[in-house]
Scaffold this motif. Structure first.
Motif, PDB file in Angstrom:
ATOM      1  N   THR A  26      38.111  31.602  36.052  1.00 35.13           N
ATOM      2  CA  THR A  26      37.794  33.155  36.195  1.00 35.13           C
ATOM      3  C   THR A  26      36.280  33.503  35.826  1.00 35.13           C
ATOM      4  OG1 THR A  26      38.515  33.508  34.050  1.00 35.13           O
ATOM      5  CG2 THR A  26      40.363  33.753  35.429  1.00 35.13           C
ATOM      6  N   GLY A  27      36.073  34.561  35.952  1.00 40.20           N
ATOM      7  CA  GLY A  27      34.732  35.014  35.796  1.00 40.20           C
ATOM      8  C   GLY A  27      33.750  35.065  37.376  1.00 40.20           C
ATOM      9  N   ASP A  28      32.695  34.793  37.285  1.00 40.60           N
ATOM     10  CA  ASP A  28      31.674  34.712  38.503  1.00 40.60           C
ATOM     11  C   ASP A  28      32.232  33.003  39.237  1.00 40.60           C
ATOM     12  OD1 ASP A  28      30.734  37.048  38.589  1.00 40.60           O
ATOM     13  OD2 ASP A  28      29.219  36.576  37.188  1.00 40.60           O
TER      14      ASP A  28
ATOM     15  N   VAL B 225      31.269  27.619  51.177  1.00 41.38           N
ATOM     16  CA  VAL B 225      31.182  28.103  49.785  1.00 41.38           C
ATOM     17  C   VAL B 225      32.097  29.432  49.934  1.00 41.38           C
ATOM     18  CG1 VAL B 225      29.695  29.205  48.223  1.00 41.38           C
ATOM     19  CG2 VAL B 225      28.802  27.405  49.512  1.00 41.38           C
ATOM     20  N   LEU B 226      32.686  29.541  48.701  1.00 41.79           N
ATOM     21  CA  LEU B 226      33.846  30.641  48.624  1.00 41.79           C
ATOM     22  C   LEU B 226      33.512  31.224  47.188  1.00 41.79           C
ATOM     23  CD1 LEU B 226      35.928  32.383  50.035  1.00 41.79           C
ATOM     24  CD2 LEU B 226      37.723  30.653  48.778  1.00 41.79           C
ATOM     25  N   THR B 227      33.265  32.472  47.180  1.00 42.65           N
ATOM     26  CA  THR B 227      33.187  33.259  46.037  1.00 42.65           C
ATOM     27  C   THR B 227      34.092  34.217  45.646  1.00 42.65           C
ATOM     28  OG1 THR B 227      31.636  34.753  46.739  1.00 42.65           O
ATOM     29  CG2 THR B 227      30.713  32.733  45.747  1.00 42.65           C
ATOM     30  N   GLY B 228      34.470  34.587  44.304  1.00 40.43           N
ATOM     31  CA  GLY B 228      35.548  35.596  43.965  1.00 40.43           C
ATOM     32  C   GLY B 228      35.494  35.697  42.469  1.00 40.43           C
ATOM     33  N   SER B 229      36.360  36.020  41.867  1.00 43.89           N
ATOM     34  CA  SER B 229      36.442  36.203  40.311  1.00 43.89           C
ATOM     35  C   SER B 229      37.659  35.502  39.715  1.00 43.89           C
ATOM     36  CB  SER B 229      36.825  37.949  40.238  1.00 43.89           C
ATOM     37  OG  SER B 229      37.881  38.306  40.575  1.00 43.89           O
ATOM     38  N   ARG B 230      38.568  34.966  40.663  1.00 42.46           N
ATOM     39  CA  ARG B 230      39.683  34.210  40.206  1.00 42.46           C
ATOM     40  C   ARG B 230      40.256  33.085  41.092  1.00 42.46           C
ATOM     41  NH1 ARG B 230      43.824  34.836  36.098  1.00 42.46           N
ATOM     42  NH2 ARG B 230      45.796  33.764  36.887  1.00 42.46           N
TER      43      ARG B 230
ATOM     44  N   SER C 159      43.524  29.247  45.881  1.00 40.82           N
ATOM     45  CA  SER C 159      43.634  30.515  46.143  1.00 40.82           C
ATOM     46  C   SER C 159      42.552  31.276  45.274  1.00 40.82           C
ATOM     47  CB  SER C 159      44.929  30.870  45.820  1.00 40.82           C
ATOM     48  OG  SER C 159      45.331  32.345  45.840  1.00 40.82           O
ATOM     49  N   MET C 160      41.735  32.214  46.082  1.00 39.40           N
ATOM     50  CA  MET C 160      40.883  32.861  45.420  1.00 39.40           C
ATOM     51  C   MET C 160      41.158  34.202  45.605  1.00 39.40           C
ATOM     52  SD  MET C 160      37.673  32.696  44.118  1.00 39.40           S
ATOM     53  CE  MET C 160      36.598  31.318  44.767  1.00 39.40           C
ATOM     54  N   ALA C 161      40.942  35.113  44.493  1.00 37.32           N
ATOM     55  CA  ALA C 161      41.028  36.589  44.415  1.00 37.32           C
ATOM     56  C   ALA C 161      39.951  37.201  43.725  1.00 37.32           C
ATOM     57  CB  ALA C 161      42.464  36.803  43.276  1.00 37.32           C
ATOM     58  N   SER C 162      39.784  38.601  43.954  1.00 40.76           N
ATOM     59  CA  SER C 162      38.587  39.210  43.551  1.00 40.76           C
ATOM     60  C   SER C 162      39.331  40.204  42.721  1.00 40.76           C
ATOM     61  CB  SER C 162      37.948  39.978  44.849  1.00 40.76           C
ATOM     62  OG  SER C 162      38.998  40.746  45.530  1.00 40.76           O
ATOM     63  N   SER C 163      38.287  40.841  41.823  1.00 40.15           N
ATOM     64  CA  SER C 163      38.705  41.950  40.906  1.00 40.15           C
ATOM     65  C   SER C 163      38.374  43.403  41.486  1.00 40.15           C
ATOM     66  CB  SER C 163      37.839  41.633  39.742  1.00 40.15           C
ATOM     67  OG  SER C 163      36.353  41.971  40.009  1.00 40.15           O
ATOM     68  N   ALA C 164      38.933  44.382  41.056  1.00 41.85           N
ATOM     69  CA  ALA C 164      38.939  45.650  41.468  1.00 41.85           C
ATOM     70  C   ALA C 164      37.446  45.942  41.808  1.00 41.85           C
ATOM     71  CB  ALA C 164      39.352  46.631  40.572  1.00 41.85           C
ATOM     72  N   GLY C 165      37.101  46.568  43.057  1.00 44.77           N
ATOM     73  CA  GLY C 165      35.915  46.844  43.379  1.00 44.77           C
ATOM     74  C   GLY C 165      35.131  45.701  44.048  1.00 44.77           C
ATOM     75  N   SER C 166      35.544  44.605  43.712  1.00 42.14           N
ATOM     76  CA  SER C 166      34.730  43.482  44.591  1.00 42.14           C
ATOM     77  C   SER C 166      35.441  42.690  45.590  1.00 42.14           C
ATOM     78  CB  SER C 166      34.266  42.394  43.650  1.00 42.14           C
ATOM     79  OG  SER C 166      35.383  41.759  43.261  1.00 42.14           O
ATOM     80  N   ARG C 167      34.787  41.866  46.314  1.00 40.40           N
ATOM     81  CA  ARG C 167      35.578  41.182  47.672  1.00 40.40           C
ATOM     82  C   ARG C 167      35.239  39.854  47.388  1.00 40.40           C
ATOM     83  NH1 ARG C 167      34.856  44.478  52.881  1.00 40.40           N
ATOM     84  NH2 ARG C 167      35.288  42.396  53.706  1.00 40.40           N
ATOM     85  N   ILE C 168      36.065  38.984  48.020  1.00 41.79           N
ATOM     86  CA  ILE C 168      36.048  37.435  48.218  1.00 41.79           C
ATOM     87  C   ILE C 168      34.785  37.354  49.209  1.00 41.79           C
ATOM     88  CG2 ILE C 168      37.117  35.416  48.947  1.00 41.79           C
ATOM     89  CD1 ILE C 168      39.778  36.715  48.072  1.00 41.79           C
ATOM     90  N   GLN C 169      34.128  36.399  49.221  1.00 40.16           N
ATOM     91  CA  GLN C 169      33.192  36.250  50.052  1.00 40.16           C
ATOM     92  C   GLN C 169      32.954  34.698  50.310  1.00 40.16           C
ATOM     93  OE1 GLN C 169      29.585  38.108  48.750  1.00 40.16           O
ATOM     94  NE2 GLN C 169      30.325  40.103  49.563  1.00 40.16           N
ATOM     95  N   GLY C 170      32.535  34.358  51.735  1.00 39.84           N
ATOM     96  CA  GLY C 170      32.374  33.067  51.958  1.00 39.84           C
ATOM     97  C   GLY C 170      31.600  32.656  53.245  1.00 39.84           C
TER      98      GLY C 170
END
Length: 160
Positions: free
Chosen positions: A113-115, A124-129, A140-151
């Motif tokens: 979790t985190g960044d 590359v894949l980014t998210g919060s979890r 499995s990547m998830a994002s927090s409220a107000g953010s998006r998964i990006q890759g």
């Protein structure tokens, strides 16, 4: 410190499971010695705690963090291993970075979790979890409220 290294080495044999996405590489890693390094550590009846520049290696796999703790359930078995502060986990196929990671032994799953940044080759894949099954390599990547998964993903043979 000697007791903490012995306890940590026993508990960290769990990291043989966290080692790689393929059964072949994992089998090879699980037979190799575990090396533990930290500036401070302690062993307690409920687990172990390693602090300050913690690094655990087994074969080609490495886990680094500011702190790593193992918690026991019933019996002497470690149920979870928690890494916090600048978590960096690398296998021959993936690199995972985040703020915190919890590895649950019973389901062979690590949740970062985190960044979070997952890298596989140039992809590359980014998210919060990130939930990562160490037996199958499924992620499995998830994002927090107000953010998006990006890759960013590169098709095979794209040369990029």
């Amino acid at each position: 410190m000697k007791r903490s290294v012995v306890a940590a080495a026993a508990a960290l044999s769990l990291l043989a499971v966290v080692g790689g996405a393929t059964a072949q590489s994992r089998a090879n890693v699980s037979r190799q010695p575990i090396q533990v390094g930290a500036n401070t550590g302690e062993y307690t009846p409920t687990g172990f705690s390693l602090r300050d520049q913690v690094e655990i290696t087994q074969g080609p796999n490495r886990l680094r963090a500011d702190a790593i703790e193992g918690a026991r359930g019933s019996g002497d078995q470690i149920n979870t291993v928690t890494a916090s502060g600048g978590v960096y986990y690398v296998t021959p196929n993936e690199t995972i970075r985040g703020d915190r990671a919890v590895y649950t032994v019973s389901n062979a799953t690590i949740v970062v979790t985190g960044d979070v940044i997952l890298t596989q080759g140039k992809n590359v894949l980014t998210g919060s979890r990130l939930t990562y099954n160490v037996d199958t390599g499924a992620a499995s990547m998830a994002s927090s409220a107000g953010s998006r998964i990006q890759g960013v993903f590169y098709p095979q043979g794209s040369g990029g």
